[in-house]
Write a protein that holds these residues in place. Structure first.
Motif, PDB file in Angstrom:
ATOM      1  N   PRO A 281       0.828  -1.198   0.000  1.00 18.59           N
ATOM      2  CA  PRO A 281       0.000   0.000   0.000  1.00 18.59           C
ATOM      3  C   PRO A 281       0.867   1.255   0.000  1.00 18.59           C
ATOM      4  N   ASN A 282       0.350   2.261  -0.606  1.00 24.89           N
ATOM      5  CA  ASN A 282       1.022   3.540  -0.656  1.00 24.89           C
ATOM      6  C   ASN A 282       0.883   4.214   0.708  1.00 24.89           C
ATOM      7  N   ALA A 283       1.860   4.987   1.112  1.00 25.07           N
ATOM      8  CA  ALA A 283       1.806   5.668   2.404  1.00 25.07           C
ATOM      9  C   ALA A 283       0.628   6.637   2.457  1.00 25.07           C
ATOM     10  N   ALA A 284       0.307   7.248   1.333  1.00 27.06           N
ATOM     11  CA  ALA A 284      -0.831   8.170   1.298  1.00 27.06           C
ATOM     12  C   ALA A 284      -2.142   7.425   1.521  1.00 27.06           C
ATOM     13  N   ASP A 285      -2.227   6.205   1.016  1.00 26.67           N
ATOM     14  CA  ASP A 285      -3.432   5.404   1.235  1.00 26.67           C
ATOM     15  C   ASP A 285      -3.607   5.071   2.704  1.00 26.67           C
ATOM     16  N   VAL A 286      -2.511   4.734   3.360  1.00 22.65           N
ATOM     17  CA  VAL A 286      -2.572   4.387   4.779  1.00 22.65           C
ATOM     18  C   VAL A 286      -2.905   5.623   5.603  1.00 22.65           C
ATOM     19  N   ARG A 287      -2.351   6.757   5.254  1.00 28.34           N
ATOM     20  CA  ARG A 287      -2.621   7.985   6.010  1.00 28.34           C
ATOM     21  C   ARG A 287      -4.051   8.482   5.835  1.00 28.34           C
ATOM     22  N   SER A 288      -4.713   8.082   4.759  1.00 32.81           N
ATOM     23  CA  SER A 288      -6.084   8.529   4.531  1.00 32.81           C
ATOM     24  C   SER A 288      -7.096   7.752   5.366  1.00 32.81           C
ATOM     25  N   LEU A 289      -6.669   6.668   6.015  1.00 30.17           N
ATOM     26  CA  LEU A 289      -7.568   5.869   6.842  1.00 30.17           C
ATOM     27  C   LEU A 289      -7.848   6.576   8.164  1.00 30.17           C
ATOM     28  N   SER A 290      -8.996   6.278   8.744  1.00 28.37           N
ATOM     29  CA  SER A 290      -9.326   6.844  10.052  1.00 28.37           C
ATOM     30  C   SER A 290      -8.589   6.065  11.141  1.00 28.37           C
ATOM     31  N   ASP A 291      -8.564   6.626  12.335  1.00 25.97           N
ATOM     32  CA  ASP A 291      -7.870   5.978  13.450  1.00 25.97           C
ATOM     33  C   ASP A 291      -8.479   4.617  13.772  1.00 25.97           C
ATOM     34  N   SER A 292      -9.789   4.527  13.737  1.00 30.07           N
ATOM     35  CA  SER A 292     -10.432   3.245  14.054  1.00 30.07           C
ATOM     36  C   SER A 292     -10.134   2.201  12.986  1.00 30.07           C
ATOM     37  N   ASP A 293     -10.061   2.614  11.714  1.00 27.08           N
ATOM     38  CA  ASP A 293      -9.705   1.678  10.644  1.00 27.08           C
ATOM     39  C   ASP A 293      -8.277   1.177  10.811  1.00 27.08           C
ATOM     40  N   ILE A 294      -7.381   2.072  11.181  1.00 24.03           N
ATOM     41  CA  ILE A 294      -5.985   1.685  11.394  1.00 24.03           C
ATOM     42  C   ILE A 294      -5.880   0.683  12.538  1.00 24.03           C
ATOM     43  N   ASN A 295      -6.573   0.968  13.652  1.00 19.21           N
ATOM     44  CA  ASN A 295      -6.529   0.046  14.793  1.00 19.21           C
ATOM     45  C   ASN A 295      -7.108  -1.314  14.428  1.00 19.21           C
ATOM     46  N   GLU A 296      -8.178  -1.317  13.663  1.00 20.32           N
ATOM     47  CA  GLU A 296      -8.794  -2.573  13.252  1.00 20.32           C
ATOM     48  C   GLU A 296      -7.858  -3.382  12.345  1.00 20.32           C
ATOM     49  N   GLN A 297      -7.203  -2.706  11.416  1.00 11.58           N
ATOM     50  CA  GLN A 297      -6.279  -3.397  10.526  1.00 11.58           C
ATOM     51  C   GLN A 297      -5.058  -3.916  11.279  1.00 11.58           C
ATOM     52  N   ILE A 298      -4.579  -3.155  12.255  1.00  9.59           N
ATOM     53  CA  ILE A 298      -3.447  -3.606  13.067  1.00  9.59           C
ATOM     54  C   ILE A 298      -3.813  -4.885  13.811  1.00  9.59           C
ATOM     55  N   ASP A 299      -5.008  -4.909  14.408  1.00  7.76           N
ATOM     56  CA  ASP A 299      -5.454  -6.110  15.112  1.00  7.76           C
ATOM     57  C   ASP A 299      -5.554  -7.302  14.165  1.00  7.76           C
ATOM     58  N   ASN A 300      -6.126  -7.073  12.982  1.00  6.88           N
ATOM     59  CA  ASN A 300      -6.274  -8.161  12.012  1.00  6.88           C
ATOM     60  C   ASN A 300      -4.926  -8.688  11.542  1.00  6.88           C
ATOM     61  N   LEU A 301      -3.976  -7.791  11.299  1.00  8.56           N
ATOM     62  CA  LEU A 301      -2.665  -8.222  10.834  1.00  8.56           C
ATOM     63  C   LEU A 301      -1.891  -8.962  11.917  1.00  8.56           C
ATOM     64  N   ARG A 302      -2.022  -8.531  13.154  1.00  9.41           N
ATOM     65  CA  ARG A 302      -1.357  -9.246  14.246  1.00  9.41           C
ATOM     66  C   ARG A 302      -1.938 -10.646  14.402  1.00  9.41           C
TER      67      ARG A 302
END
Length: 69
Positions: free
Chosen positions: A4-25
């Motif tokens: 993923p592009n860094a800009a794509d990751v930065r465009s996510l909301s905080d809750s989306d980021i936390n959810e993806q972190i949990d899923n990846l772990r």
């Protein structure tokens, strides 16, 4: 899977980021478990998941530092 592009990751909301972190772990844990039981077929998935997780954690820490200062 393309990185993923860094800009794509930065465009996510905080809750989306936390959810993806949990899923990846969770996925990383499952990959380690599959490797230990010799059921892992896609060994390249380790690198992909670790890179994506690192990107998400970096963006998360950047946001935390920006709100703290």
């Amino acid at each position: 899977m393309a990185r993923p592009n860094a800009a794509d990751v930065r465009s996510l909301s905080d809750s989306d980021i936390n959810e993806q972190i949990d899923n990846l772990r969770r996925e990383l844990f499952q990959l380690r478990f599959q490797q230990a039981t010799r059921q892992l077929a896609n060994t390249h998935r380790f690198k992909e998941v670790r890179i994506k997780l690192a990107q998400l954690l970096t963006v998360q820490s950047e946001r935390q530092r920006s709100t703290a200062s």
